[in-house]
Design a protein around this motif. Sequence first.
Motif, PDB file in Angstrom:
ATOM      1  N   UNK A 214       0.829  -1.205   0.000  1.00  0.00           N
ATOM      2  CA  UNK A 214       0.000   0.000   0.000  1.00  0.00           C
ATOM      3  C   UNK A 214       0.867   1.261   0.000  1.00  0.00           C
ATOM      4  N   UNK A 215       1.931   1.253   0.796  1.00  0.00           N
ATOM      5  CA  UNK A 215       2.808   2.422   0.870  1.00  0.00           C
ATOM      6  C   UNK A 215       3.560   2.629  -0.439  1.00  0.00           C
ATOM      7  N   UNK A 216       4.023   1.555  -1.060  1.00  0.00           N
ATOM      8  CA  UNK A 216       4.775   1.667  -2.310  1.00  0.00           C
ATOM      9  C   UNK A 216       3.885   2.116  -3.463  1.00  0.00           C
ATOM     10  N   UNK A 217       2.627   1.685  -3.458  1.00  0.00           N
ATOM     11  CA  UNK A 217       1.702   2.123  -4.503  1.00  0.00           C
ATOM     12  C   UNK A 217       1.445   3.628  -4.411  1.00  0.00           C
TER      13      UNK A 217
ATOM     14  N   UNK B 112       8.604   4.252   4.210  1.00  0.00           N
ATOM     15  CA  UNK B 112       8.298   2.856   3.884  1.00  0.00           C
ATOM     16  C   UNK B 112       7.995   2.710   2.401  1.00  0.00           C
ATOM     17  N   UNK B 113       7.300   3.703   1.833  1.00  0.00           N
ATOM     18  CA  UNK B 113       6.956   3.652   0.422  1.00  0.00           C
ATOM     19  C   UNK B 113       8.185   3.709  -0.468  1.00  0.00           C
ATOM     20  N   UNK B 114       9.117   4.631  -0.163  1.00  0.00           N
ATOM     21  CA  UNK B 114      10.351   4.749  -0.938  1.00  0.00           C
ATOM     22  C   UNK B 114      11.162   3.448  -0.880  1.00  0.00           C
ATOM     23  N   UNK B 115      11.340   2.911   0.326  1.00  0.00           N
ATOM     24  CA  UNK B 115      12.190   1.725   0.485  1.00  0.00           C
ATOM     25  C   UNK B 115      11.565   0.518  -0.207  1.00  0.00           C
ATOM     26  N   UNK B 116      10.261   0.325  -0.031  1.00  0.00           N
ATOM     27  CA  UNK B 116       9.606  -0.823  -0.672  1.00  0.00           C
ATOM     28  C   UNK B 116       9.652  -0.696  -2.186  1.00  0.00           C
ATOM     29  N   UNK B 117       9.382   0.496  -2.694  1.00  0.00           N
ATOM     30  CA  UNK B 117       9.453   0.722  -4.137  1.00  0.00           C
ATOM     31  C   UNK B 117      10.861   0.404  -4.648  1.00  0.00           C
ATOM     32  N   UNK B 118      11.892   0.814  -3.925  1.00  0.00           N
ATOM     33  CA  UNK B 118      13.274   0.590  -4.341  1.00  0.00           C
ATOM     34  C   UNK B 118      13.641  -0.895  -4.297  1.00  0.00           C
ATOM     35  N   UNK B 119      13.122  -1.606  -3.298  1.00  0.00           N
ATOM     36  CA  UNK B 119      13.388  -3.055  -3.221  1.00  0.00           C
ATOM     37  C   UNK B 119      12.765  -3.772  -4.417  1.00  0.00           C
ATOM     38  N   UNK B 120      11.512  -3.472  -4.715  1.00  0.00           N
ATOM     39  CA  UNK B 120      10.836  -4.102  -5.860  1.00  0.00           C
ATOM     40  C   UNK B 120      11.516  -3.725  -7.173  1.00  0.00           C
ATOM     41  N   UNK B 121      11.910  -2.470  -7.298  1.00  0.00           N
ATOM     42  CA  UNK B 121      12.600  -2.028  -8.514  1.00  0.00           C
ATOM     43  C   UNK B 121      13.936  -2.762  -8.664  1.00  0.00           C
ATOM     44  N   UNK B 122      14.629  -2.945  -7.550  1.00  0.00           N
ATOM     45  CA  UNK B 122      15.906  -3.646  -7.592  1.00  0.00           C
ATOM     46  C   UNK B 122      15.771  -5.089  -8.055  1.00  0.00           C
ATOM     47  N   UNK B 123      14.693  -5.762  -7.642  1.00  0.00           N
ATOM     48  CA  UNK B 123      14.462  -7.154  -8.065  1.00  0.00           C
ATOM     49  C   UNK B 123      14.301  -7.224  -9.578  1.00  0.00           C
TER      50      UNK B 123
ATOM     51  N   UNK C 190       2.124 -12.258  -9.022  1.00  0.00           N
ATOM     52  CA  UNK C 190       0.675 -12.093  -9.091  1.00  0.00           C
ATOM     53  C   UNK C 190       0.112 -11.385  -7.865  1.00  0.00           C
ATOM     54  N   UNK C 191       0.797 -11.493  -6.725  1.00  0.00           N
ATOM     55  CA  UNK C 191       0.301 -10.898  -5.478  1.00  0.00           C
ATOM     56  C   UNK C 191       0.920  -9.537  -5.170  1.00  0.00           C
ATOM     57  N   UNK C 192       1.765  -9.029  -6.070  1.00  0.00           N
ATOM     58  CA  UNK C 192       2.480  -7.795  -5.773  1.00  0.00           C
ATOM     59  C   UNK C 192       2.337  -6.815  -6.939  1.00  0.00           C
ATOM     60  N   UNK C 193       1.374  -5.903  -6.881  1.00  0.00           N
ATOM     61  CA  UNK C 193       1.175  -4.939  -7.967  1.00  0.00           C
ATOM     62  C   UNK C 193       2.345  -3.968  -8.140  1.00  0.00           C
ATOM     63  N   UNK C 194       3.166  -3.796  -7.111  1.00  0.00           N
ATOM     64  CA  UNK C 194       4.341  -2.932  -7.237  1.00  0.00           C
ATOM     65  C   UNK C 194       5.374  -3.598  -8.144  1.00  0.00           C
ATOM     66  N   UNK C 195       5.603  -4.883  -7.955  1.00  0.00           N
ATOM     67  CA  UNK C 195       6.493  -5.616  -8.850  1.00  0.00           C
ATOM     68  C   UNK C 195       5.960  -5.569 -10.285  1.00  0.00           C
ATOM     69  N   UNK C 196       4.645  -5.687 -10.447  1.00  0.00           N
ATOM     70  CA  UNK C 196       4.050  -5.628 -11.782  1.00  0.00           C
ATOM     71  C   UNK C 196       4.317  -4.265 -12.433  1.00  0.00           C
ATOM     72  N   UNK C 197       4.173  -3.196 -11.664  1.00  0.00           N
ATOM     73  CA  UNK C 197       4.453  -1.851 -12.192  1.00  0.00           C
ATOM     74  C   UNK C 197       5.908  -1.736 -12.637  1.00  0.00           C
ATOM     75  N   UNK C 198       6.819  -2.317 -11.864  1.00  0.00           N
ATOM     76  CA  UNK C 198       8.235  -2.223 -12.202  1.00  0.00           C
ATOM     77  C   UNK C 198       8.573  -3.053 -13.436  1.00  0.00           C
ATOM     78  N   UNK C 199       7.914  -4.207 -13.595  1.00  0.00           N
ATOM     79  CA  UNK C 199       8.097  -4.999 -14.816  1.00  0.00           C
ATOM     80  C   UNK C 199       7.694  -4.171 -16.039  1.00  0.00           C
ATOM     81  N   UNK C 200       6.549  -3.513 -15.939  1.00  0.00           N
ATOM     82  CA  UNK C 200       6.034  -2.720 -17.064  1.00  0.00           C
ATOM     83  C   UNK C 200       6.882  -1.472 -17.306  1.00  0.00           C
TER      84      UNK C 200
END
Length: 513
Positions: free
Chosen positions: A386-389, A425-436, A465-475
């Motif tokens: 939620x925070x990363x979105x 929390x949003x910045x860090x989570x977004x950065x972790x997902x982006x890094x993956x 499938x359970x992580x829309x932040x990862x999906x955004x980073x893929x796109x």
Amino acid sequence: MATSLSCSADFVLGMDLGTTSVKVVLLEAQSNTVTDSRSFPTNSDISCTTDTRVGNSYLITAMAVKRHRLYREMNLKKYCEKTHGTFNVLSETNVLFIVVIGQRAGSCTNNCSSGQMHGRFTQRRAEKSQVHWSCEWLSKDEIIRFIPKDVSQLITWQDGRCSADFLSSLPKPDSHLSVATGFGCATIFWYMKHRPEFLSGFSDAGTIQDYVVSMLGGLDRCVMTGQNAASWGYFNTTTNQWNTQILKDAGFPVHLLPVVVESGAVAGYTSSEWYGIPAHTPVGAALGDFQCSVYSCMTDKGDAVLNMSTSAQLTFGMPAEFSPPSSPDALSPVAYFPYLHGSYLAVAASLNGGNVMATFVRMLDSWIKEFGLEVNESRIYSQLIQSALAQPNTDLTVTSTLLGERHDPTTSGSVSQISPSNLSLGHVTRAVCRGIIENMATMMPPHSLQAAGVRCIIGSGSALSCNPVLQQEVERVFPFPVVYGKDVDSAVGVAMVFKDQLMTFVSETPDLL
């Protein structure tokens, strides 16, 4: 043997003999839909074990020795017993084909399997008068079952007994794929050095799925497809042959090597009735689980598949004329796996996927507990998403290679570009997902996908499938349309492979039906 497709309820039985679970599915041939499936945990691990000779057999005993913690073994008899619980799915169905994969059948009567590609077992020599492949067929409650007999424990792909120093001492293979711990040939080399007497009583070796195929088909020898042989080591996928001379020169017991057959071939026919499946039902030679997972969701030559669960894999099909390099490149993040009909898959297999997010969640959970507080991990995960979105971009950089990579095992994770404004929390989570995702793009860059003719990415796996932040980073990272919802399933994939093989045979030879 002609197989009729006139019945409206003909099925292919697909089996996935995995490390932690066994899954079977029934695929209706005409509609290409799964009508039923069952999955049971194997619960067959042997903890910290070694085996001691007692008379003419081996007794498995527990040992609290540190080096044995590297061993990953399973009780083969117990493993096969666990598989029987999955087969009540077969009641009153017309199975045309049995197919198997492992750690690794509509209108056809066949059995197929897939499973652990690297794991191995050995079979003790049997007298000619004994049942094929050292198993007994027993009838219980009007159901005929096979019971393993005179076989070793199953040594899984996770086995770590072959150290880097030991592997470097082995002869160089004539193959484009490196040899790693957990590979069948590497494990046999280990026994040659450390326990040579253990191998003296065995006549065959293979994977768990090869064993099941051989038992069902009543075969005299273990047969193995090139998909699984490539993951055993010392196998040339171009010639489709073992490195026999190299192995002989090293004193390797080459008589243990399975007979190699074409991927998609029929290995044999059921030698007796089995869970209501009649005798003489075709049994497909076992395929690799990764290849079958890809087959279950890759529908077009322009598709690439990004599967992200615990780890992550990005793969696409190579052109038909592609031939792999003559020797392995240990520094390359991309490997080439044999697929079907002589083709290959280009695969970037990362050790870092959903496990990175899971580590992040566990870290936060441990910090919260140090304050004497309790928060459910699922709530932590939900809040991270939620925070990363709510934070669509960040200048914080997280290198998410916590577990290293096969081509670069010394690499580690890192955090950089830290400032007071990007520590939420949003910045860090977004950065972790982006890094993956950026790590995947480093291993298989978007321009290489474009050059290969990729037009679409199929996104699958529980972590994605359970992580829309990862999906955004893929796109964001990959300039392709991304399609979600096509879950990979190797048991379904292996059934689809043989169903398609059968349909092709029927269309080309209608006069034989």
